[in-house]
Design an enzyme around this catalytic site. Structure first.
Site, PDB file in Angstrom:
ATOM      1  N   GLY A 213      40.441 -37.764 -65.005  1.00  0.00           N
ATOM      2  CA  GLY A 213      39.525 -38.276 -66.213  1.00  0.00           C
ATOM      3  C   GLY A 213      38.600 -36.860 -66.893  1.00  0.00           C
ATOM      4  N   ASN A 214      37.607 -37.623 -67.530  1.00  0.00           N
ATOM      5  CA  ASN A 214      36.807 -36.640 -68.027  1.00  0.00           C
ATOM      6  C   ASN A 214      35.195 -37.142 -68.127  1.00  0.00           C
ATOM      7  OD1 ASN A 214      36.466 -37.963 -70.687  1.00  0.00           O
ATOM      8  ND2 ASN A 214      38.757 -37.434 -70.889  1.00  0.00           N
TER       9      ASN A 214
END
Length: 401
Positions: A213-214
């Protein structure tokens, strides 16, 4: 009227400090974002851990948050807030505010505050009636502060009078009424338009408990959705996994992966007039997803990745002449060159460029600093809260409709 409002809640050393929990809950329930600033004496009555658990933000108390020189900026808080509420406010704090005695973080924040300040005094009747307290109150009123006067109550002496802090429900109602009376009507410049917005990150599973993810919080996309709604648009918000709420008038589609966001976006776009692609979509996903948690082993773990859907490119290929696309470009280098390349490749009408090289912006921040790029125009903006950035973006978008 409090939805989306950013409120600094100042807490001082009063027995009524426990009611701050009720104020926080009430404000958040109304859609506000709350940042607590507490005096050293206030921490004797309620713990910062309790307050942080309610606001989901670290409580600000000292000038320096760590011994490495990291400091809390009262100036940034003054610019961030839509309002400052000091509740409870003791006689001591009233005196310091009236005379500019900046010996703690709360007073320095008050002195730097650009937004309206609301004060809910809390003290016994004799202290409240004392000429010095009344003089301080009158002086603070002359400075433009708004007083939420203490409620009447029976004191131990049997006398009836003002002293205790107003109840949390009435304090919140006072704030709501203030913003209802001061809020300027937003013109329905997007009435009849359907705006599709993507926001937040995507999570690409590695196994049942891990993902790629981020750091995207979704705040920029949600601010855009609220701004479009206020301007009369029909808004569809495709939201990745974020802990944000939105107005009831927004049609929200919650997704987790790029695949889910791709399907929701491409299915909705044919009926939209505008697509604002603000989400930070993961560019890669694991080729294989384990159906059980991967156990730690002595040897290295190798995960092969494959590209995810390019949502912006897919929407760009679908775009009709009567539709508009606003895409985002988050860059770490060669910002303008990369943004202009993306503008062409994605068949977008506008690119909103932001950079990780500007401190205090983009991911996990309440502020942003952008440059809007189109085929024949480029405009740079100052750093400002994301709600204000959303206004700038929609103002530029409306010029193309």
């Amino acid at each position: 009227m409090l939805n989306g409002k950013k409120i600094v809640l100042g807490i001082t050393g009063s027995i009524a400090a426990y009611k701050a929990c009720l104020i926080i809950r009430g404000l958040i329930k109304k859609g506000a974002e709350v940042q607590v600033v507490i005096t050293p004496a206030g921490k004797e009555f309620i713990t910062p851990i309790t307050l942080s658990a309610l606001t989901h933000k670290p409580v600000v108390s000292e000038f320096f948050s760590q011994r490495d020189g990291t400091w809390n900026s009262h100036v940034d808080l003054g610019l961030w807030a839509d309002a400052m509420l000091i509740a409870p406010c003791t006689a001591s704090t009233l005196g310091k505010m009236a005379h500019g005695v900046a010996d703690n973080m709360l007073i320095t924040t008050y002195l730097s505050m650009k937004a309206p300040v609301f004060i809910a005094p809390a003290m016994d009747l004799d202290m409240y009636r004392h000429p010095s307290t009344q003089q301080n109150i009158e002086q603070l009123k002359q400075y433009g502060n708004h007083f939420i006067e203490p409620a009447s109550g029976f004191l131990a002496s049997g006398l009836e009078g003002k002293g205790r802090m107003e109840e949390p429900e009435q304090i919140i109602e006072y704030l709501e009424q203030f913003f209802a009376n001061t809020q300027q009507p937003t013109p329905n410049t997007l009435a009849g338009k359907h705006v599709l917005i993507t926001a937040g990150p995507t999570y690409e599973k590695i196994d049942p408990v891990r993902f790629i993810g981020n750091y995207s919080s979704g705040k920029m996309g949600f601010a855009l959705a609220e701004e479009c709604l206020q301007r009369g648009a029909q808004v569809t918000l495709v939201a990745g996994p974020v802990s944000l709420s939105c107005s009831e008038g927004i049609r929200r589609i919650d997704v987790e992966s790029c695949q889910q966001m791709y399907e929701a976006t491409t299915n909705t776009f044919p009926t939209a007039d505008v697509a604002i692609l603000c989400a930070a979509v993961a560019d890669f996903q694991p080729e294989q997803v384990a159906d059980q948690k991967i156990k730690r082993k002595d040897q290295d773990l190798v995960i092969r990745l494959k590209p995810t859907h390019d949502i912006a490119a897919a929407v760009g290929q679908m775009k009709r002449d009567d539709q508009r696309i606003v895409a985002f470009a988050l860059e770490t280098n060669d910002e303008e060159q990369n943004a202009r390349l993306k503008l062409q490749k994605k068949n977008a009408d506008m690119i909103v460029l932001n950079s990780t090289r500007i401190p205090g912006t983009t991911f996990r921040s309440d502020d942003n600093q952008i440059t809007i790029i189109s085929k024949h125009h480029q405009k740079a903006f100052d750093k400002k809260p994301k709600a204000e950035v959303a206004k700038d973006i929609i103002d530029e978008l409306e010029k193309t409709l």
